[in-house]
Scaffold this motif. Structure first.
Motif, short mmCIF file in Angstrom:
data_model
loop_
_atom_site.label_atom_id
_atom_site.label_comp_id
_atom_site.label_asym_id
_atom_site.label_seq_id
_atom_site.Cartn_x
_atom_site.Cartn_y
_atom_site.Cartn_z
N LEU A 84 -9.59 5.21 -3.00
CA LEU A 84 -10.23 3.89 -2.94
C LEU A 84 -11.63 4.06 -2.37
O LEU A 84 -11.91 5.03 -1.66
CB LEU A 84 -9.44 2.96 -2.02
CG LEU A 84 -7.97 2.71 -2.38
CD1 LEU A 84 -7.27 1.98 -1.23
CD2 LEU A 84 -7.86 1.89 -3.66
N SER A 102 -16.32 5.20 1.91
CA SER A 102 -17.19 4.02 1.79
C SER A 102 -18.60 4.37 1.34
O SER A 102 -19.10 5.47 1.58
CB SER A 102 -17.27 3.31 3.14
OG SER A 102 -15.99 2.87 3.52
N PHE A 148 -11.84 -8.06 -0.15
CA PHE A 148 -10.94 -8.05 1.02
C PHE A 148 -11.82 -8.41 2.21
O PHE A 148 -12.51 -7.56 2.78
CB PHE A 148 -10.31 -6.65 1.20
CG PHE A 148 -9.18 -6.63 2.19
CD1 PHE A 148 -7.85 -6.60 1.76
CD2 PHE A 148 -9.42 -6.65 3.57
CE1 PHE A 148 -6.80 -6.57 2.67
CE2 PHE A 148 -8.38 -6.63 4.48
CZ PHE A 148 -7.06 -6.59 4.03
N ASN A 170 -6.34 -12.04 1.06
CA ASN A 170 -6.66 -10.61 0.92
C ASN A 170 -5.44 -9.84 0.43
O ASN A 170 -5.54 -8.97 -0.45
CB ASN A 170 -7.08 -10.03 2.27
CG ASN A 170 -8.48 -10.46 2.68
OD1 ASN A 170 -9.27 -10.90 1.85
ND2 ASN A 170 -8.77 -10.35 3.97
N SER A 201 -12.53 -3.93 -9.01
CA SER A 201 -13.11 -4.52 -7.78
C SER A 201 -12.13 -5.53 -7.19
O SER A 201 -11.52 -6.29 -7.93
CB SER A 201 -14.43 -5.24 -8.10
OG SER A 201 -15.40 -4.32 -8.53
N VAL A 202 -12.03 -5.51 -5.89
CA VAL A 202 -11.18 -6.50 -5.21
C VAL A 202 -11.85 -6.91 -3.89
O VAL A 202 -12.26 -6.05 -3.11
CB VAL A 202 -9.75 -5.96 -4.98
CG1 VAL A 202 -9.73 -4.70 -4.14
CG2 VAL A 202 -8.88 -7.03 -4.33
N TYR A 233 -13.65 -0.55 6.72
CA TYR A 233 -12.20 -0.54 6.49
C TYR A 233 -11.50 0.67 7.13
O TYR A 233 -10.40 1.02 6.73
CB TYR A 233 -11.92 -0.57 4.98
CG TYR A 233 -12.47 -1.80 4.31
CD1 TYR A 233 -11.84 -3.04 4.47
CD2 TYR A 233 -13.63 -1.74 3.53
CE1 TYR A 233 -12.35 -4.18 3.87
CE2 TYR A 233 -14.14 -2.88 2.93
CZ TYR A 233 -13.50 -4.10 3.11
OH TYR A 233 -14.01 -5.23 2.52
N LEU A 287 -5.27 -7.89 -3.09
CA LEU A 287 -5.08 -6.43 -3.08
C LEU A 287 -3.83 -6.05 -3.88
O LEU A 287 -3.83 -5.06 -4.62
CB LEU A 287 -4.96 -5.93 -1.63
CG LEU A 287 -4.96 -4.43 -1.44
CD1 LEU A 287 -6.31 -3.82 -1.87
CD2 LEU A 287 -4.68 -4.05 0.01
N THR A 327 0.81 -1.23 0.00
CA THR A 327 0.00 0.00 0.00
C THR A 327 0.84 1.28 0.00
O THR A 327 0.33 2.33 -0.40
CB THR A 327 -0.92 0.03 1.24
OG1 THR A 327 -0.12 -0.17 2.41
CG2 THR A 327 -1.99 -1.04 1.16
N GLY A 365 -14.68 1.78 -0.31
CA GLY A 365 -15.05 0.53 0.35
C GLY A 365 -16.53 0.26 0.10
O GLY A 365 -17.34 1.20 0.13
N ILE A 420 -13.12 -1.84 -2.78
CA ILE A 420 -12.77 -3.00 -1.94
C ILE A 420 -14.07 -3.58 -1.37
O ILE A 420 -14.87 -2.86 -0.77
CB ILE A 420 -11.82 -2.56 -0.80
CG1 ILE A 420 -10.54 -1.97 -1.40
CG2 ILE A 420 -11.48 -3.73 0.10
CD1 ILE A 420 -9.57 -1.44 -0.38
N TRP A 421 -14.25 -4.87 -1.60
CA TRP A 421 -15.50 -5.54 -1.22
C TRP A 421 -15.29 -6.46 -0.02
O TRP A 421 -14.25 -7.10 0.09
CB TRP A 421 -16.02 -6.37 -2.39
CG TRP A 421 -16.52 -5.56 -3.55
CD1 TRP A 421 -15.78 -5.04 -4.56
CD2 TRP A 421 -17.88 -5.20 -3.80
NE1 TRP A 421 -16.59 -4.35 -5.44
CE2 TRP A 421 -17.89 -4.44 -4.99
CE3 TRP A 421 -19.09 -5.43 -3.14
CZ2 TRP A 421 -19.07 -3.92 -5.54
CZ3 TRP A 421 -20.25 -4.92 -3.70
CH2 TRP A 421 -20.24 -4.16 -4.88
#
Lengths: 392, 308
Positions: B206, B226, B279, B298, B276-277, B213, B302, B198, B208, B256-257
């Motif tokens: 980003l 988010s 986590f 995760n 989409s990723v 998160y 990521l 990161t 969420g 981030i899902w």
């Protein structure tokens, strides 16, 4: 002898009033010291056992006796409260298990005791019917409290308002009874036990109310400025914690400042007990730590001085009563001189006359003692409870 | 006055000492010192930590159903009775599992695993502040509670677990300490990996899918905001508008899902230039693997998403 008893009984029936007074005098003179001794012995034993089973109590500085009476017997006026931070202070020492107590409110005549689950383990209290309290608004009641309030699992108990004229004071809270404790023959039998958090809801520190952010509550809002809402006093605060409303209940302020009236500290061992006591010896210390048994011993030491005067008074009273009775019998014999002369003339020997009088005195004494024993037995059964009621 | 009454009445009858007293320190709750500790937890990370640290010396129970979010699940009184009997009750703190705040639980056996970092809790903005009646103004705003997504906090929580177990079973202190050290190394490794991945993306925007998160973003200095989307549900128009509104000021390129997202939603996001990723915060028991394997997955996911 049979004839003598017959004649004595006829005489006593003829003089009912005099005989009754004599029997009552005998009964009282025997019962007073005997019954009082029985009742007080039993009560003091119970009180001392409770004190002895409680190693340490921590409270705000003040009267140690008031602290002991309030925390052990849930009696006396409420003491000045500590804060939850004081409970954590004991826990953080690692010397003792702190058990918070909150004794300020009542449900009718029964004390509402806010505490933690450790209290039930410590006092070996067992739920005889129902289950242990599990959530906010639930309570378990002692065996005597269940009888006095006529409640069992599934019923409700309402806390009594402290001051009907104080609108900002504690509102009555309806609590669900979920269990009845097995009788422990201690002040716990008379109590209604709730979680500390429920006690704080009764105190008004925690509450539940309608969600003021909902659109349908608009009529009850005085002002809305972004995320700041001022609602009117019309917002309904719940007087009962049902499963549906439970989530709306919340507390305001720092939990460390929430009140407890005393902390029952159970030290790990004698050394921990001494070390913990040492923590409360500071000059600027706001709190006191007491050994309840020492407080009771102190009380007993004071009692010994007073007891000698009271004992002397009872002895003097007994002697004067016996003298009075002797006088009554002597006068009675003098008044009955002609009756005795008649008996001699019709052929009664001196022995027969003596046995006749002896029977009369014997029956009076026996009846008086029998009544005194009956009264003492009754006092043994109900006296301690009555005395506790009066004292506490 | 009562004291005087007590003195007088005691004096009248004399005082007889000698009634059998109870042992001052006696409590009715006793346990076999060699039996495994009964530990109850409110989320899966704590279950994992307790099992790793306690090993064969503990029996860990996590009563929340697998299909429920343990943060919002509330046990029935019968389940609370199970918690009341436990030797150690591990809470997450930070407002996680709010039912515990309303339940009657034994204070001496209750451990708030984030207590040492309570000053670092993240307050959720936007709570309603209000006043009513004679009471003072107050707010019902909440606290972000997915604390373990900051591995440094996860280590603090694991240490609180170690300490609680050692207090409950002092004879196993050394074993607990050794197990904790191994767990700490694993968590530090994940933390190191996440930091490495990161660090070059500190300024990358980003988003969420859910506000869980916060601690993760703070730990790695991520610019993350988010929305309130569910992975298995297609967002409705309002939710798309919510995202578009957010994108105006926060040009996110990656969402981030919490779980594997709906393919249609992934495609729709892709058209808007957003990848989409998944986590997984791993609040509940994973269907496969354990906490560590989920976190490693995760990390890999990521890394792939950020490198693309």
């Amino acid at each position: 002898m049979k004839n003598a008893f017959y004649m004595a009984s006829r005489y006593m029936r003829r003089h009912k009033g005099k005989t009754a007074i004599l029997i009552a005098s005998i009964a009282m003179i025997v019962f007073l010291p005997l019954g009082l001794q029985t009742v007080v012995d039993q009560t003091t034993s119970e009180l001392e056992a409770r004190a002895r089973s409680t190693p340490l109590l921590v409270g705000r500085k003040g009267s140690p006796l008031e602290l002991a009476l309030s925390s052990l017997y849930f009696a006396a006026k409420p003491v000045e409260p500590l804060a939850m931070a004081d409970v954590d202070r004991i826990r953080d020492t690692g010397f003792a298990l702190p058990i918070p107590l909150h004794v300020r409110y009542r449900a009718r005549e029964q004390p509402i005791v806010g505490t933690s689950l450790e209290y039930f383990d410590f006092r070996a209290l067992r739920v005889a019917d129902g289950r242990q309290m599990a959530t906010l608004g639930e309570c378990v009641v002692g065996a005597s409290a269940a009888e006095a309030l006529e409640v069992g699992p599934g019923d409700a108990v309402t806390s009594s308002p402290t001051d009907v004229f104080n609108l900002a004071g504690a509102y009555p809270l309806k609590m669900r009874v979920v269990g009845v404790l097995a009788r422990s023959h201690s002040p716990d039998d008379d109590a209604v036990f709730v979680d500390m958090k429920t006690a704080w809801v009764i105190e008004g520190i925690g509450h539940g109310h309608d969600d003021v952010s909902k659109p349908e509550m608009a009529g009850q809002l005085l002002k809305r400025d972004g995320n700041k809402i001022t609602a009117s006093a019309q917002v309904r605060e719940y007087q009962e914690i049902t499963a549906k409303q439970a989530e709306s209940f919340h507390f305001h302020g720092d939990p460390a400042t929430f009140p407890v009236t005393a902390v029952l500290a159970v030290p790990n061992d004698a050394k921990s007990q001494a070390l913990l006591r040492g923590r409360y010896l500071g000059k600027d210390e706001r709190d006191q730590i007491i050994e309840p048994v020492a407080v009771m011993d102190e009380l007993v030491t004071t009692v010994v001085k007073v007891r000698s005067y009271v004992t002397a008074a009872v002895v003097l009273l007994g002697i004067s009563t016996l003298l009075m009775m002797t006088l009554v019998f002597a006068l009675s014999i003098r008044l009955r001189r002609r009756e005795m002369e008649t008996m001699t003339k019709i052929g009664c020997s001196r022995g027969t006359i003596a046995s006749l009088l002896g029977c009369e005195i014997g029956v009076v004494l026996a009846a008086g003692v029998a009544i005194a024993i009956g009264l003492t037995t009754a006092a043994h059964a109900w006296g301690p409870a009555l005395l506790r009621e009066v004292l506490l | 006055m009562r004291a005087l009454a007590l003195v007088t009445l005691f004096a009248m009858g004399g005082v007889v000492v000698g009634c059998g007293g109870e042992d001052p320190g006696a409590t009715s709750r006793t346990r076999d010192p060699n039996a495994p500790l009964e530990v109850l937890v409110v989320n899966y990370p704590l279950q994992y930590f307790a099992e790793r640290i306690g090993a064969e010396h503990v029996r860990v129970a996590f009563p929340a159903p697998p299909d429920r979010d343990p943060a919002f699940w509330s046990p029935e009184p019968e389940a609370i009775a199970g918690f009341q009997q436990a030797d150690v009750i591990l809470l997450n703190g930070a407002g996680y599992a709010k039912w515990a705040e309303r339940a009657t639980l034994p204070r001496s056996r209750l451990v708030v695993t984030t207590a040492a970092v309570k000053d670092d809790y993240i307050q959720i903005e936007g709570g309603i502040t209000h006043s009513h009646g004679p009471g003072a103004e107050h707010s019902h705003e909440g606290t972000a509670f997915t604390t373990w997504l900051d591995p440094k906090i996860a280590i603090v929580q694991a240490d609180a677990v170690r300490s609680a177990l050692a207090r409950a079973q002092p004879s196993k202190r050394a074993a607990f300490a050794a197990n904790f050290d191994m767990l700490k190394q694993d968590l530090l490794a994940i933390d190191g990996d996440l930091e490495r991945i990161t660090t070059p993306h500190g300024k990358t925007c980003l988003v969420g899918s859910h506000p869980v998160y916060q601690y993760f973003a703070r730990r790695y200095g991520l610019n993350l905001k988010s929305v309130h989307w569910e992975p298995d549900k297609a967002p409705d128009d309002t939710q798309w508008k919510e995202l578009e509104e957010l994108l105006r000021t926060h040009a996110a390129k990656l969402m981030i899902w919490e779980g594997t997202p709906n393919p249609a939603t992934v495609e729709a996001l892709k058209k808007r230039g957003i990848g989409s990723v998944p986590f997984d915060p791993c609040g509940n028991v994973p269907s496969e693997g354990d906490y560590l394997s989920v976190m490693r997955f995760n990390v890999t996911a990521l890394e792939d998403a950020l490198s693309n």
